[in-house]
Design an enzyme around this catalytic site. Structure first.
Site, PDB file in Angstrom:
ATOM      1  N   HIS A  55       0.851  -1.187   0.000  1.00 41.90           N
ATOM      2  CA  HIS A  55       0.000   0.000   0.000  1.00 41.90           C
ATOM      3  C   HIS A  55       0.884   1.233   0.000  1.00 41.90           C
ATOM      4  CE1 HIS A  55       1.131   0.467   4.221  1.00 41.90           C
ATOM      5  NE2 HIS A  55       0.774  -0.791   4.420  1.00 41.90           N
ATOM      6  N   CYS A  69       4.445  -4.666   6.453  1.00 39.11           N
ATOM      7  CA  CYS A  69       3.853  -4.422   5.136  1.00 39.11           C
ATOM      8  C   CYS A  69       4.907  -3.934   4.144  1.00 39.11           C
ATOM      9  CB  CYS A  69       2.707  -3.425   5.258  1.00 39.11           C
ATOM     10  SG  CYS A  69       1.208  -4.155   5.944  1.00 39.11           S
TER      11      CYS A  69
END
EC number: 2.-.-.-
Length: 341
Positions: free
Chosen positions: A219, A232
């Site tokens: 992301h 992440c």
């Protein structure tokens, strides 16, 4: 006779010494005059108050150090000097060029102030493809329609379509205390704006999950120039948007309890050289230092190619089946409305 010779030689020696001293006096006078003229000139410039006199003063150190294919743009610690050099940096390069330079240094515009040195290509390609550390072609991936590869060692991702590299860019993966899980996985679900389960204040634009049970995905988020995430895979906004559209999600059975088909293959590999020189800084001494060879990539992919192709084939069958069912439904006549008496 000897006395006369001695006196003659003594007179010659005295004459030579005298001449030497006169020459030295003349040189000293010339030097003093030159120095005086220089000082007078500086005084005049300082009294004149002209802008030109300010420009002539060496107030800033040389910003660029030339190495060849890549150069170093140096930012000292002094805030005023840094601000001045960043102003020069902004003036020297266009917005797209600055974006590319920061991307090469694993930075976004918000975190550019973290840099003490920026690696700058002598020739700037705003697509970044000219500086790709990934091979442009991988025969082992020729039958694979889509795959995304994340490299921990160089903090970069690469996208392949039927063996051809179509895109690559920077990332910031898990920090040392929260490393990103490695290995072969597949893209799962996606959401344009997700909220972090670690901290509800963390907004994650264009989130694409790849390890569902671990809550790990890629992301958009800060790129500070080193691995900094809570596992992440952070991306620049443009890259997050692009991957959001490019990758395929999983296909779930009705009710969502089981998976009928998996999404795009994703391979996360390697580890970061913690505590050592940032890999992209090595480009200054060797423009090929970050390059991953075809042989290395092939060796990593070959053990996974059978599974990748199996899941790809299954997905194609599932998608074809769904599309066929939709086509049948569209061709069926709509139920006539019952009219009330």
């Amino acid at each position: 006779m000897k006395k006369k010779s001695f006196l003659f030689l003594l007179l010659i020696a005295l004459a030579v010494v005298s001449c030497k001293k006169e020459i030295e006096k003349i040189n000293d006078k010339i030097s003093d005059a030159s120095s005086s003229a220089s000082e007078d000139s500086e005084k005049k410039d300082s009294l004149s108050g002209k802008k030109d006199s300010v420009v002539q003063k060496p107030s800033l150190p040389p910003a660029m150090q030339e190495y060849g294919f890549y150069n170093a743009y140096i930012f000292p610690k002094d805030k005023k000097v840094r601000d001045s050099l960043f102003a020069l940096f902004n003036k020297k390069f266009t917005e797209k060029e600055r974006y590319a330079i920061l991307a090469l240094n694993r930075l976004d515009s918000k975190n550019k102030w973290n840099a003490d040195t920026l690696v700058v290509p002598a020739k700037i390609d705003t697509t970044l493809m000219e500086y790709s550390p990934f091979p442009m072609q991988l025969d082992v991936l020729s039958p694979v329609k889509k795959i995304v590869v994340f490299s921990y060692p160089i903090q970069a991702y690469g996208v392949y379509s039927n063996g051809s590299l179509v895109k690559w860019g920077p990332t910031s993966m898990g920090k040392k205390s929260a490393k990103t899980k490695t290995g072969l996985t597949f893209a799962n679900w996606k959401k344009k704006l997700a909220i972090s389960t670690v901290d509800s204040e963390w907004k994650l634009p264009y989130n694409f999950n790849i390890f569902n049970l671990d809550g790990i995905g890629w992301h958009q988020y800060d790129l500070p120039g080193y691995p900094a995430s809570h596992s992440c895979l952070r991306l620049l906004m443009n890259d997050a948007k692009w991957l959001y559209s490019f990758a395929d999600t999983w296909v779930l059975n009705p009710g969502g309890a089981t998976t009928k088909a998996k999404g795009t293959a994703v391979l996360v590999y390697g580890d970061y050289p913690w505590g050592k020189r940032k890999p992209w800084r090595k480009l200054l001494n060797d423009p090929n230092s970050n390059n991953i060879s075809v042989e290395e990539m092939t060796k990593m992919i070959e053990p996974n190619i059978e599974k990748i192709l199996k899941e790809q084939e299954n997905r194609e069958k599932v998608v074809d089946s769904i599309n066929a069912a939709k086509a049948v439904l569209e061709q069926m006549p709509q139920t006539a409305k019952t009219l009330e008496p």
